[in-house]
Enzyme design. Structure first.
Site, PDB file in Angstrom:
ATOM      1  N   TYR A 178      30.794  96.410  43.796  1.00 27.19           N
ATOM      2  CA  TYR A 178      30.387  97.388  44.798  1.00 27.19           C
ATOM      3  C   TYR A 178      30.630  98.775  44.240  1.00 27.19           C
ATOM      4  O   TYR A 178      31.675  99.049  43.632  1.00 27.19           O
ATOM      5  CB  TYR A 178      31.223  97.208  46.071  1.00 27.19           C
ATOM      6  CG  TYR A 178      30.978  98.283  47.114  1.00 27.19           C
ATOM      7  CD1 TYR A 178      30.053  98.083  48.135  1.00 27.19           C
ATOM      8  CD2 TYR A 178      31.646  99.513  47.043  1.00 27.19           C
ATOM      9  CE1 TYR A 178      29.809  99.076  49.073  1.00 27.19           C
ATOM     10  CE2 TYR A 178      31.399 100.507  47.985  1.00 27.19           C
ATOM     11  CZ  TYR A 178      30.482 100.282  48.992  1.00 27.19           C
ATOM     12  OH  TYR A 178      30.227 101.260  49.912  1.00 27.19           O
ATOM     13  N   GLU A 226      24.648 103.825  48.050  1.00 27.17           N
ATOM     14  CA  GLU A 226      25.470 102.622  47.867  1.00 27.17           C
ATOM     15  C   GLU A 226      24.713 101.526  47.132  1.00 27.17           C
ATOM     16  O   GLU A 226      23.527 101.320  47.390  1.00 27.17           O
ATOM     17  CB  GLU A 226      25.892 102.121  49.265  1.00 27.17           C
ATOM     18  CG  GLU A 226      26.737 100.866  49.268  1.00 27.17           C
ATOM     19  CD  GLU A 226      26.973 100.336  50.685  1.00 27.17           C
ATOM     20  OE1 GLU A 226      28.059 100.549  51.234  1.00 27.17           O
ATOM     21  OE2 GLU A 226      26.042  99.710  51.253  1.00 27.17           O
TER      22      GLU A 226
END
Lengths: 367, 291, 291, 367
Positions: free
Chosen positions: A98, A183
């Site tokens: 991530y 993101e």
């Protein structure tokens, strides 16, 4: 805030040097090409948890892809249906990471977030498993941050280099596109290196004037909210029956709280804002009446917005709309006497004291 | 002696003075007693607004008037440049009324102000009023009464409501500061509370918070550690749904963060009395002050 | 009590410690008595240089050693990042030895240091030596002698020459600071002179300037207005041709600006004795101090 | 510092949105096109005062242009000959302005300089006729600066807008290309708006590693200076006969001063720098010997560079070069005893005291 769809975000990623799979956006089954390898079909919907609902399917050829699309079309994604699909290579994934850039209100700076626990909601990852590096916007992302992120994610060599480029790209997206979030989740470690398998880019509303190319979206909003937003009004739908108009966001929230605490059920948040135009008051009452079942509570503390302006608007609105619901008006502040006089002359009672007004609203709603 | 605005003769300019809001509030500030020495609107230099001279640039205004503070009404796309112009011209206190300035710009403006030793209050707030001294902003002139309560708030009209309640109760205010409803604000709730703690005239502090962010939680920490004066808080948005922006850019519950419950709890743990409605605030202050 | 480096136990790290220069000077600093607690070279964490532990990042080094100062030997293309890393890790004093850092980078680094409350000394200078306390930099250990003279210089070896002369004369130094030969330096001559003026131990100040820029002229202004201690100056480059960069990036006469004559005149007008050769410096100091 | 030629700078201007005339670079007379309008031919030389020397000529057709080029080829521009020429439109100039971005060492920031007195050396323009605005690099050029510059130059409307773009372009050149100067002089106000009639862009040496595309130039340097620079040595030619090698720029300058004050004539500035390699010393003596007529003075204060290293280099160099000039060596500092011993053993005297060494040098030079 405008949330971009996966394929829109991935196009931006590509432009900013972030590796993404080669993908094709499919609008109709006809557009599915012939192929004979492991691919993935993904619903393009502005909502999370898509995979769990069946919105992501592995396919091996055109027929399977078309079948997958037809199946996904039937799925309800928190009120959305998929109208577009991504068809892209299915990677052999070694690890899901991530990485994102977002504003951290507490440090008042953008932060780089990175975690080796990718592929899940980052809010569910424990804090100690997330690297958090504040970025000074006068400096931008630095090499030492990239090194630290690579070490934290256990990447080295070519992968560490790619990660550095990805972080720079994300920060440039954050900065140049006025994103509130850029993101990648998951950022997949594959045999071919790092690849951004999904994208999430949110653009701040207040900065949209700088980005005329960003599509205005109304994801997650109901019809009246969309109508209000198009008119530049600040409106949030709640579940109750008491319509609320107040000037100012804080006073509005406080009004909702007071009504709810007194046992009433607010139907909405609606900030009239500062205005000296009775027409805006009429417009507001018209909109609020769409969610008002029993009582409409107009709570004004006059400052920029003067009480007489509001009173005039109310009087005209009542004449025009002839509403079935009851009306409670509380006005204080600038020109309150004049406002009260105008209302009074037109047979509308007004209350000065907020607590008293709230009691009256809840009383009327209970009748 | 109040906070932030402590000089009765502080020379103040209004940026965007020829606009609708700018001109109205320039006159209102003057009526309050603020020493409004000039205004700035590029291209309108040499004119005047109700007797207040208008300049083409902040530098000119500063050179001619010695201004040390500015109130900015310039529309959002041009406001950041106006703020930088003010700071570069040596203005030490910049009160930004403008709404909808992108937070990206504010992040940088705030750092720039720090670098240059200037202070920003706002944006998207009603400004500062030091009762009996001067008003820099848009709060209604009529609601104030000189007294011992310092008020810091993220809100506009809710502040007026609360200040009005405090004034009508027979108490009154030293300084009322609206820090603004955005995610990034020039002066934080934490800073304001610290300033009130140091201010001799302020005997009690009222903190008006709302959902979103963690300013209230951090303020509670500071109160616990550093503040000796009684504090009363009010939190708006107890019944706000998560994920929805409640008017203010900063008023949003994200995930389970930024809830009113979290803020109320933090304040209570810090010994702060949390009022459940505005009218309760003066009652709690009086209790705490033993009045 | 000396300036800039005043603590005998100030924990210091060396960035670029595994390089040729970094390792040599880390050991030299240790030999001087500096509390060198660690070094940083990305990728070499866990090793050591002459017993000094090496870390991968400044943050790790700071966490493990409590370092508050750093000496940077990192090559120019990577030095700015190393300096930001140090500042972000909380290092308060960053001495940059590295030469050839582009002035564009230094302009920003200097502002960043100001924003973050850190101090930079250098680049392209020999660092700081506080005699009897610690050395952060590359000056030869042997030339110093504890005494009453504060030395600030734009040069490296010329500083050694002059310090050596001062030491041999029986005088000695409090602190010697080489501010660096670049156009933009972290700590200026002006600041150093102000610090020496405030330092109780320093009884006389030696300023070693050279052609280029206006630091000497501005220092002379400060001396005239603020400095009570005797000052002796030396200016290198009296016979330098205009338009040529004399080794240092900052040592260049542009048009008729930055000449040695202008600087000498400015100093003389400020009551500073200007030595015509290094050996004259201790003589002039002694005269001024009545020794 | 690398100074770009006019046409190179103008290409960069165009890329950064600064209006320049349409121009053509002519290398040989054959390249001159047919034309029939008022044009200008300009010598491309890296030196000022080109116009006064006849390097700029108005021409009306191909024949005149060729004649002009042939004439200009004969001109000596401070040691340079024109090998390239710009052929461009001759504008009807209403006013010549000046605008540049450069570093101001005193404020430690880049500054915007603007003056209505363009077309002349900016150093000859009185300070009060120059607008000087410091630019914070964290912020860049701001709109208010552009407005102030336009007002100062008496520009409004479209011209003020163009000026704004020009200033932004210049600052981006300064910032992105690591320029120490990005200058337009003159910036002409014509009936077609603002046009940059000349360009001056200087790129900082220390930043050239970031700009591999910038041509390395040695304008204004003599042969030995160029040779030294190519070897990464810091060497400046002076007019005297006493060769100088010292370690460190400041000590070098001081050495020159001391020699000159004592009546000697230094032949050069030459910073040996910090080294622990005797080969570098040999190389240095070899280079210095090219400008040394009577005496070579080696003045070392050892620190990073140790005296024994220097001594070894000197001994070897003397053996290899067997020079005709005399040598005076002064060494102090790190390993001075060892250095003196090495020199001594090889029949070379060394002096510890600087003043004494200087006296000796000047004495020998006078013999």
């Amino acid at each position: 805030m405008v949330d971009l769809l996966e394929h829109e975000g991935k196009r931006i990623f590509r432009k900013y040097g972030i590796p993404v799979p080669v993908f094709r956006v499919i609008r109709s089954e006809k557009e599915v090409p012939d192929f004979n390898e492991k691919m993935v079909i993904k619903a393009q919907v502005p909502t999370g948890g898509r995979g769990k609902k069946g919105g992501v399917k592995i396919v091996n050829n055109r027929e399977e892809a078309i079948r997958a699309i037809q199946e996904i079309r039937q799925i309800d994604f928190n009120g959305y249906r998929a109208r577009r699909f991504i068809l892209e290579k299915a990677y052999d994934i070694k690890k899901e990471l991530y990485v994102s850039i977002t504003l951290d209100r507490s440090v008042e700076l953008p932060v780089l977030l990175a975690s080796a626990e990718g592929g899940v909601d980052i809010n569910s990852v424990p804090a100690e498993k997330i690297l958090k590096k504040p970025i000074n916007p006068f400096i931008g992302v630095t090499d030492y941050m990239k090194r630290e992120a690579a070490a934290f994610l256990g990447l080295d060599g070519e992968n560490a280099k790619t990660l550095g480029k990805i972080i720079s790209g994300l920060y440039r997206i954050y900065d140049e596109l006025d994103a509130s979030l850029a993101e990648i989740n998951p950022l997949a470690l594959t045999s071919e290196g790092l690849v951004a398998l999904d994208s999430k880019i949110s653009i701040e509303d207040d900065a949209l004037f700088r980005h005329p190319d960003v599509p205005v979206r109304y994801f997650g909003m109901d019809k009246i909210e969309v109508e209000a937003k198009k008119k530049g009004l600040s409106f949030v739908r709640l579940e109750g029956d008491i319509g609320i108009i107040a000037n100012g966001a804080g006073l509005n929230m406080a009004t909702i709280d007071l009504i709810a605490q007194a046992g009433g059920k607010p139907a909405n948040f609606f900030d009239l804002g500062g205005t000296d135009d009775p027409q805006k008051v009429i417009q507001a009452i018209e909109l609020a009446s769409k969610v008002t079942n029993k009582v409409l509570f107009v709570n004004i503390f006059g400052g920029v917005t003067r009480c007489d302006t509001v009173a005039n608007g109310i009087v005209q609105a009542i004449k025009q709309l002839n509403p079935k619901f009851k009306l409670v008006v509380r006005i204080r502040g600038a020109n309150e006497e004049e406002g009260r006089r105008i209302l009074n002359e037109n047979g509308i009672d007004s209350i000065l004291n907020l607590d008293e007004a709230v009691r009256r609203v809840v009383e009327l709603a209970g009748e | 002696m109040a906070i932030l605005v402590t000089e009765k003769d502080l020379p103040v300019i209004v940026q965007g003075i020829t606009g609708h809001q700018g001109s109205f509030h320039a006159m209102q500030m003057k009526a309050f007693g603020t020493n409004v020495v000039g205004g700035v609107t590029p291209g309108k230099g040499g004119t005047d607004v109700g007797g207040i001279p208008v300049f083409d640039s902040v530098k000119q205004a500063v050179n001619k008037t010695g201004a040390r503070a500015s109130v900015v009404f310039v529309p959002a796309p041009y406001a950041p440049d106006a703020v930088i112009e003010a700071i570069d011209a040596g203005i030490q206190l910049v009160v930004i009324i403008t709404e909808h300035i992108p937070f990206h710009d504010m992040t940088k403006l705030k750092l720039y102000a720090k670098l240059m030793g200037a202070r920003i209050v706002g944006p998207n707030g009603p400004g500062i009023t030091s009762v009996g001294i001067a008003k820099l902003g848009i709060m209604p002139n009529s609601i104030f009464r000189k007294g011992p309560v310092g008020v810091v708030s993220r809100s506009g009209t809710l502040t007026y409501e609360i200040v009005n309640t405090i004034s009508e109760s027979g108490l009154g205010e030293t300084t009322v500061i609206g820090i603004g409803g955005d995610q990034i604000v020039g002066t934080t709730m934490q800073e304001a509370v610290r300033m009130f703690e140091k201010d001799d005239e302020t005997k009690a502090i009222v903190v008006v918070g709302e959902i979103g962010g963690t300013a209230e939680e951090e303020t509670a920490e500071i109160i616990k550690k550093e503040v000796s004066k009684p504090v009363v808080a009010f939190i708006a948005g107890r019944f706000a749904p998560p994920g929805k922006r409640m008017g203010h850019a900063g008023a949003i519950i994200t995930g389970n963060r930024g809830t009113a419950q979290s803020k109320i709890q933090a304040f209570q743990e810090a010994g702060v009395s949390v009022a459940s409605r505005p009218s309760e605030i003066p009652v709690l202050i009086k209790q705490k002050l033993g009045l």
